[in-house]
Design a protein around this motif. Structure first.
Motif, PDB file in Angstrom:
ATOM      1  N   HIS A   6      -1.659   6.669 -25.874  1.00  0.00           N
ATOM      2  CA  HIS A   6      -0.301   6.153 -26.016  1.00  0.00           C
ATOM      3  C   HIS A   6      -0.021   5.633 -27.429  1.00  0.00           C
ATOM      4  CE1 HIS A   6       3.506   4.657 -24.540  1.00  0.00           C
ATOM      5  NE2 HIS A   6       3.265   3.517 -25.147  1.00  0.00           N
ATOM      6  N   SER A   7      -1.014   5.041 -28.055  1.00  0.00           N
ATOM      7  CA  SER A   7      -0.773   4.364 -29.323  1.00  0.00           C
ATOM      8  C   SER A   7      -1.085   5.201 -30.556  1.00  0.00           C
ATOM      9  CB  SER A   7      -1.609   3.085 -29.385  1.00  0.00           C
ATOM     10  OG  SER A   7      -1.251   2.225 -28.337  1.00  0.00           O
ATOM     11  N   GLU A  58       2.797  12.050 -28.149  1.00  0.00           N
ATOM     12  CA  GLU A  58       4.181  11.717 -28.508  1.00  0.00           C
ATOM     13  C   GLU A  58       5.066  12.957 -28.485  1.00  0.00           C
ATOM     14  OE1 GLU A  58       6.564   9.889 -32.310  1.00  0.00           O
ATOM     15  OE2 GLU A  58       4.484   9.298 -31.975  1.00  0.00           O
ATOM     16  N   THR A  59       4.532  14.084 -28.911  1.00  0.00           N
ATOM     17  CA  THR A  59       5.335  15.309 -28.915  1.00  0.00           C
ATOM     18  C   THR A  59       5.586  15.833 -27.506  1.00  0.00           C
ATOM     19  OG1 THR A  59       3.372  16.690 -29.185  1.00  0.00           O
ATOM     20  CG2 THR A  59       4.521  16.002 -31.193  1.00  0.00           C
ATOM     21  N   ASP A  89      -0.661  11.558 -31.823  1.00  0.00           N
ATOM     22  CA  ASP A  89       0.664  12.142 -32.047  1.00  0.00           C
ATOM     23  C   ASP A  89       0.965  13.291 -31.087  1.00  0.00           C
ATOM     24  OD1 ASP A  89       1.139  10.360 -34.095  1.00  0.00           O
ATOM     25  OD2 ASP A  89       0.326  11.707 -35.620  1.00  0.00           O
TER      26      ASP A  89
END
Length: 76
Positions: free
Chosen positions: A28-29, A35-36, A32
């Motif tokens: 989560h942090s 995130e995509t 990347d």
């Protein structure tokens, strides 16, 4: 099943749970790629944390209870 085997299995469950929690936080942090993925990425990281919590917390409570009763038997 002996107490030693049960304790080993419970400790393994706790370690796996903590690993899954840390993996979910990492995904989560710091990742990347998650995130995509958008909502699916959030669901993946949340599922890791949820399964990790489900493995570690009840197991930890049972292991603590088992160790306390075992210690009480040895003092008697």
């Amino acid at each position: 099943m002996t107490d030693k085997k049960l304790i080993l299995i419970l400790k393994t469950c706790i370690a796996t749970g903590i690993f899954l929690i840390l993996l979910g936080i990492y995904l989560h942090s710091y990742n990347d790629t998650i995130e995509t993925l958008g909502v699916r990425g959030i669901m993946i990281s949340a599922a890791c944390v949820a399964f990790g919590m489900a493995l570690s917390l009840p197991t930890k409570m049972y292991l603590t209870f088992l160790l306390v009763t075992r210690e009480a038997e040895h003092h008697d």
